[in-house]
Design an enzyme around this catalytic site. Structure first.
Site, PDB file in Angstrom:
ATOM      1  N   GLU A  84       0.800  -1.220   0.000  1.00 39.78           N
ATOM      2  CA  GLU A  84       0.000   0.000   0.000  1.00 39.78           C
ATOM      3  C   GLU A  84       0.836   1.274   0.000  1.00 39.78           C
ATOM      4  O   GLU A  84       0.365   2.344  -0.374  1.00 39.78           O
ATOM      5  CB  GLU A  84      -0.960   0.015   1.202  1.00 39.78           C
ATOM      6  CG  GLU A  84      -0.287   0.053   2.565  1.00 39.78           C
ATOM      7  CD  GLU A  84       0.021  -1.340   3.087  1.00 39.78           C
ATOM      8  OE1 GLU A  84       0.476  -1.457   4.226  1.00 39.78           O
ATOM      9  OE2 GLU A  84      -0.199  -2.309   2.332  1.00 39.78           O
TER      10      GLU A  84
ATOM     11  N   ASP B 106      16.322  15.883 -32.596  1.00 38.59           N
ATOM     12  CA  ASP B 106      16.485  16.770 -33.725  1.00 38.59           C
ATOM     13  C   ASP B 106      17.942  17.240 -33.707  1.00 38.59           C
ATOM     14  O   ASP B 106      18.595  17.212 -32.670  1.00 38.59           O
ATOM     15  CB  ASP B 106      15.520  17.952 -33.610  1.00 38.59           C
ATOM     16  CG  ASP B 106      15.556  18.851 -34.826  1.00 38.59           C
ATOM     17  OD1 ASP B 106      15.831  18.334 -35.921  1.00 38.59           O
ATOM     18  OD2 ASP B 106      15.329  20.059 -34.681  1.00 38.59           O
TER      19      ASP B 106
ATOM     20  N   ASP C 288       8.733  19.229 -34.345  1.00 35.72           N
ATOM     21  CA  ASP C 288       9.038  18.149 -33.416  1.00 35.72           C
ATOM     22  C   ASP C 288       7.851  17.745 -32.552  1.00 35.72           C
ATOM     23  O   ASP C 288       7.877  16.697 -31.906  1.00 35.72           O
ATOM     24  CB  ASP C 288      10.195  18.564 -32.484  1.00 35.72           C
ATOM     25  CG  ASP C 288      11.480  18.820 -33.219  1.00 35.72           C
ATOM     26  OD1 ASP C 288      11.758  18.078 -34.179  1.00 35.72           O
ATOM     27  OD2 ASP C 288      12.208  19.766 -32.858  1.00 35.72           O
TER      28      ASP C 288
ATOM     29  N   ASN D 187       4.654 -13.984   4.823  1.00 32.93           N
ATOM     30  CA  ASN D 187       3.672 -13.922   5.912  1.00 32.93           C
ATOM     31  C   ASN D 187       2.327 -14.489   5.480  1.00 32.93           C
ATOM     32  O   ASN D 187       1.655 -15.194   6.230  1.00 32.93           O
ATOM     33  CB  ASN D 187       3.488 -12.469   6.375  1.00 32.93           C
ATOM     34  CG  ASN D 187       4.701 -11.973   7.142  1.00 32.93           C
ATOM     35  OD1 ASN D 187       5.426 -12.758   7.732  1.00 32.93           O
ATOM     36  ND2 ASN D 187       4.922 -10.670   7.121  1.00 32.93           N
TER      37      ASN D 187
ATOM     38  N   ASN E 128       2.203  -4.427   8.932  1.00 25.26           N
ATOM     39  CA  ASN E 128       2.444  -3.752   7.656  1.00 25.26           C
ATOM     40  C   ASN E 128       2.891  -2.310   7.856  1.00 25.26           C
ATOM     41  O   ASN E 128       3.778  -1.817   7.161  1.00 25.26           O
ATOM     42  CB  ASN E 128       1.168  -3.766   6.804  1.00 25.26           C
ATOM     43  CG  ASN E 128       0.898  -5.133   6.208  1.00 25.26           C
ATOM     44  OD1 ASN E 128       1.799  -5.954   6.099  1.00 25.26           O
ATOM     45  ND2 ASN E 128      -0.345  -5.388   5.849  1.00 25.26           N
TER      46      ASN E 128
ATOM     47  N   ASP F 158       6.623  -1.064   6.799  1.00 27.96           N
ATOM     48  CA  ASP F 158       6.641  -0.143   5.660  1.00 27.96           C
ATOM     49  C   ASP F 158       7.453   1.112   5.930  1.00 27.96           C
ATOM     50  O   ASP F 158       7.947   1.749   4.990  1.00 27.96           O
ATOM     51  CB  ASP F 158       5.208   0.273   5.276  1.00 27.96           C
ATOM     52  CG  ASP F 158       4.578  -0.692   4.279  1.00 27.96           C
ATOM     53  OD1 ASP F 158       5.343  -1.435   3.636  1.00 27.96           O
ATOM     54  OD2 ASP F 158       3.341  -0.707   4.162  1.00 27.96           O
TER      55      ASP F 158
END
Length: 845
Positions: A288, A330, A590, A654, A679, A683
């Site tokens: 997440e 270019d 371009d 896990n 978590n 994290d």
């Protein structure tokens, strides 16, 4: 609208067709009526308004996946989980919005390309009007320095030179006249009697009839092609593939867990708790924090690039830049300086340069006011003392340059002598000189050599002008040939080094230019991009090939010349079918290719339409800025993949272990709220991987998101994690369920912290570059917090932990150490045994 048929029509036919008299112009009433019919002489621009930029931050399948997960969690009463996910999404969107909105505001400070006002003739009077009010049939009056605000057919002109570099890519100005052509021009660079919107008058003056305005101009047609071209960036494609994989995994997970528990436990199953556990477990697989990690990586890269004068319009373009296999550029203004300079002189240098200066049609303006790039180059080469002598001379009469004669002649008085000077194209000047010059083999060999080098050559002749009368044309003979000046558009000092650096990064360089094959080939030869000028391919030659041949040809060809905007777009699109393509340009021509590319790059003074189509803007004209950007993009990619691999491997481990353990215990091995806290804690240091250092090997090749490779690596190391999770389960399953839950939670967090130091490099962890302080500090902080939480009231009451014993803590740390050693061993075997022949990008876990 195709305006090239006007090249063959006489000015009388053009004025009649547009119902206008050149001497009077349109009436105000006629102009108003035509304005209602044709609309404003403007191009609709894409506005970088704040809500558009904000919506772009939320336009991601992974964001949608997170939002769904948060809503489901909220519906099932898991408010903290939902709040944390929404918080991650909000932080990600805020960072991306701030960075891109600030870039948009910076871009607004850049000047607009089209001039706001134009001199026109209406009701028989000359007046200034806003350029957007021009209509078809208007009579416009332009002089040196003016931008051309619409497509016009020249009606009258004197010494007219147009700078079309923004449209065609040619550095030297193009000679124009009001004469009709014998046959209709097929390409815009053949239209010698038409001025195109967005180009400018280099020298001379002209009166013209407006034949197209707004979106009907050549520039407007390019704008339409730009807006009709859509592409999905490599970053977005990678995220979409990854999101689809995670979604399938979640759905399968929930079905398997529910089915297995119901079949094995039967009536003892508490269905609601099992559904909540299944969803929490499935959500735990989702990385997440990925949006925050990628945005932190990208924002950090953007800040570093800003210091190098690079503006990032679209944040994900940084990672896209790192993924490119091919960089199309270019020539004009990118590889070269987009200015003419004296390359070499044939003859006595001082004499030739002085005569060339005296023969300038802008002589009365003292040279320094000239917009003619040839004059500027000559002036820069003349010593200051000679400039003073030249400017003291007196202009008497002149024959202006025109495309038919391809020369101009000037009668001047200098130091008491009247001199008649001619200068122009070799084939135009030499026949006017002594016969011996035509037989001079050394001169012709020199001229041929300049042609091979792609240089423009100006020949200069001189004769006594004391007997020249009013009719200068009769006096254009018996000139003494003084010599020639060869002009070149100099290479940028950084061009060769940048191309070499790009090759070292595995990026192939291709040149796409509207300039001639000779000029393009000469530049490419100097840069070592080709070994022979025969390797240059023109746009017409490409169009003559079959579709199959075009695919093969664009892959092997490095230099394309005389390509139109549509052909540039085609080349980039063909290359993009099998590779990630970056495009660097600056001109109107371009813009379509910029939009079709994976990442579009322009320089600061690019045209508005090119800047609108681009993702990245270079505030200094240096290819090395792009090379730095490629490295930055690859660092972003490397750190993003580190997070994905680390969190997926840990989460898979896990997930496998807890799913299986749920079948072997009467209770849940980890509570949903404990899974969410796991978590959250793991994290924290993983998010800091956005600032991690990157091993040099990871920057050598372009890489993209390979979902299969990422999944394979995550599963292999996830199995290792599962084995050690079961060791924790085996050690503590005989005690109370709360002890199992607490110790398993602590062990899971610690193993994930250690795993980060293994996964951040394919090498042995001690051989990797030192991690930044942020990762070390966060890891230490999370480690301490994990040990402390079970002893706190919040840990006991909210998360249902029990304080671990000292013996249990030593057992947990011992297993974690063994896990880290095993991970390093498996990582080594995976690199050297499982995929020994794979590229680094495929081998990276």
């Amino acid at each position: 609208m195709n305006i090239l048929p006007y090249t063959r029509k006489t000015i009388e036919e053009v004025s009649s067709e547009n119902h206008v008299v050149i001497a009077d112009g349109l009436t105000v009433h006629e102009a108003q009526e035509r304005g209602i019919q044709s609309g404003k002489n403007t191009f609709s621009e894409k506005n970088g308004v704040w809500h558009t930029i904000l919506a772009r931050q939320l336009k991601s399948s992974f964001i949608y996946l997170l939002a769904c997960a948060a809503l489901v969690a909220f519906a099932l009463g898991e408010r903290w989980d939902a709040i944390m996910i929404f918080l991650f999404v909000a932080i990600n969107a805020s960072i991306g919005f701030y960075q891109e909105y600030r870039s948009e505001q910076t871009l607004k400070l850049l000047t607009h390309y089209l001039v706001p006002q134009t001199k026109v003739r209406r009701d028989g009077k000359e007046q200034m009007i806003e350029s957007k009010e021009l209509v078809v049939g208007d009579i416009v009056i332009l002089s040196a320095g003016d931008h051309i605000p619409a497509d016009i057919r020249f009606a009258q002109s004197t010494d007219l030179m147009i700078d079309e570099s923004a449209l065609t890519g040619e550095s030297a100005p193009s000679a124009k006249s009001a004469d009709s052509l014998p046959i209709e021009a097929r390409q815009i660079f053949e239209a010698n009697n038409i001025g195109f919107a967005g180009t400018s008058v280099a020298s001379g003056w002209t009166i013209g009839i407006v034949i197209a305005v707004g979106t009907n101009t050549t520039m407007g047609g390019i704008a339409r092609l730009v807006r009709q071209t859509n592409h999905t960036s490599s970053f977005e494609r990678g995220m979409n593939q990854f999101s689809a994989f995670i979604l399938r995994l979640i759905l399968v997970t929930i079905v398997i867990i529910l089915t297995a528990n119901i079949l094995i436990k039967g009536d003892t199953v508490h269905v609601f708790d099992l559904i909540l556990f299944s969803i929490a477990l499935a959500v735990s697989v989702i990385p997440e924090a990925l949006p925050i990690v990628t945005t932190f990586c990208l924002a950090r890269g953007a800040r570093r690039l800003v210091k190098q004068k690079v503006i990032i319009k679209r944040l994900s373009a940084i990672e896209d830049l790192g993924s490119i296999d091919i960089l199309c550029t270019d020539k004009t203004g990118t590889l070269t300086e987009n200015r003419l300079a004296v390359d070499t002189v044939y003859g006595t240098i001082e004499e030739v340069l002085s005569a060339a200066a005296l023969g300038s049609p802008t002589f009365l303006k003292k040279m320094n006011h000239s917009n003619n790039s040839f004059d500027h180059a000559i002036l820069a080469k003349i010593p200051p003392k000679d400039r003073e002598r030249i400017t003291s001379c007196r202009h008497i009469n002149e024959l202006p340059f025109d495309p038919v004669r391809r020369r101009n002649s000037m009668l001047v008085e200098c130091e008491g002598k009247v001199r008649f000077i001619v200068r122009g194209a070799i084939e135009s000047v030499l026949p006017l000189c002594e016969e011996e010059v035509l037989k001079n083999q050394v001169l012709h060999a020199w001229i041929q050599e300049q042609g091979k080098n792609g240089n423009r050559v100006l020949a200069i002749g001189q004769r006594d002008g004391s007997e020249i009368g009013i009719d200068l044309i009769q006096g254009e003979n018996n000139f003494h040939f003084l010599g020639c000046i060869a002009f070149s558009d100099p290479l940028k000092k950084t061009a060769a080094h940048a191309i070499t650096s790009a090759k070292k990064l595995g990026v192939q360089i291709k040149v796409l230019t509207g300039d001639s094959p000779d000029v393009a080939g000469a530049i490419a030869l100097k840069l070592g991009m080709i070994s022979s000028a025969d390797e240059v391919l023109t746009g017409a030659q490409l169009d003559a090939l079959s579709t199959e041949e075009q695919h093969a040809t664009v892959k092997r060809t490095s230099v394309f010349a005389r390509v139109t905007p549509e052909q540039k777009h085609k080349i980039v699109a063909l290359l993009g079918e099998h590779a990630e393509v970056g495009f660097l340009g600056e001109g109107i021509n371009d813009a379509p290719a910029l939009r079709a590319s994976t990442v579009g790059i322009v320089v600061q003074d690019a045209t508005d339409i090119a800047r609108e189509a681009a993702d990245i803007i270079l505030m200094k004209k240096s290819l090395m800025s792009i090379i730095d950007g490629i490295r930055e993009g690859r660092e972003v990619f490397a750190n993003t993949v580190k997070y994905i691999r680390a969190t997926l491997s840990s989460n898979f481990g896990n997930f496998f272990a807890v799913s299986a353990a749920s079948l072997l215990t009467t209770g849940l091995p980890l509570l949903p709220i404990q899974i969410l806290l796991l978590n959250l804690l793991s994290d924290a240091p993983m998010i800091a991987v956005a600032t991690d250092t990157v091993d040099p090997e990871e920057l050598k090749k372009p890489r993209g998101y390979d979902v299969k490779d990422i999944a394979l690596g995550a599963i292999v190391l996830g199995v290792v994690s599962t084995v050690f999770d079961f060791i924790y389960f085996t050690l503590f399953r005989t005690g109370p369920i709360s002890v199992l839950q607490t110790n398993w939670f602590i062990g899971s967090v610690i193993t994930e912290l250690l795993f980060l130091f293994s996964i951040r490099t394919p090498r042995f962890f001690l051989q990797a570059k030192k991690p930044p302080p942020g990762i070390l500090i966060l890891t230490a902080g999370v480690f301490a917090l994990t040990i402390v939480i079970p002893f706190t009231a919040i840990g006991k009451n909210l998360f249902h932990f029990v304080p671990p014993t000292q013996a249990h803590l030593f057992m947990i740390l011992g297993v974690a150490g063994a896990y880290f050693f095993t991970t390093e061993l498996v990582k080594y075997l995976y690199h050297h045994r499982v995929v020994p022949n794979a590229s680094l990008a495929q081998r990276m876990l």
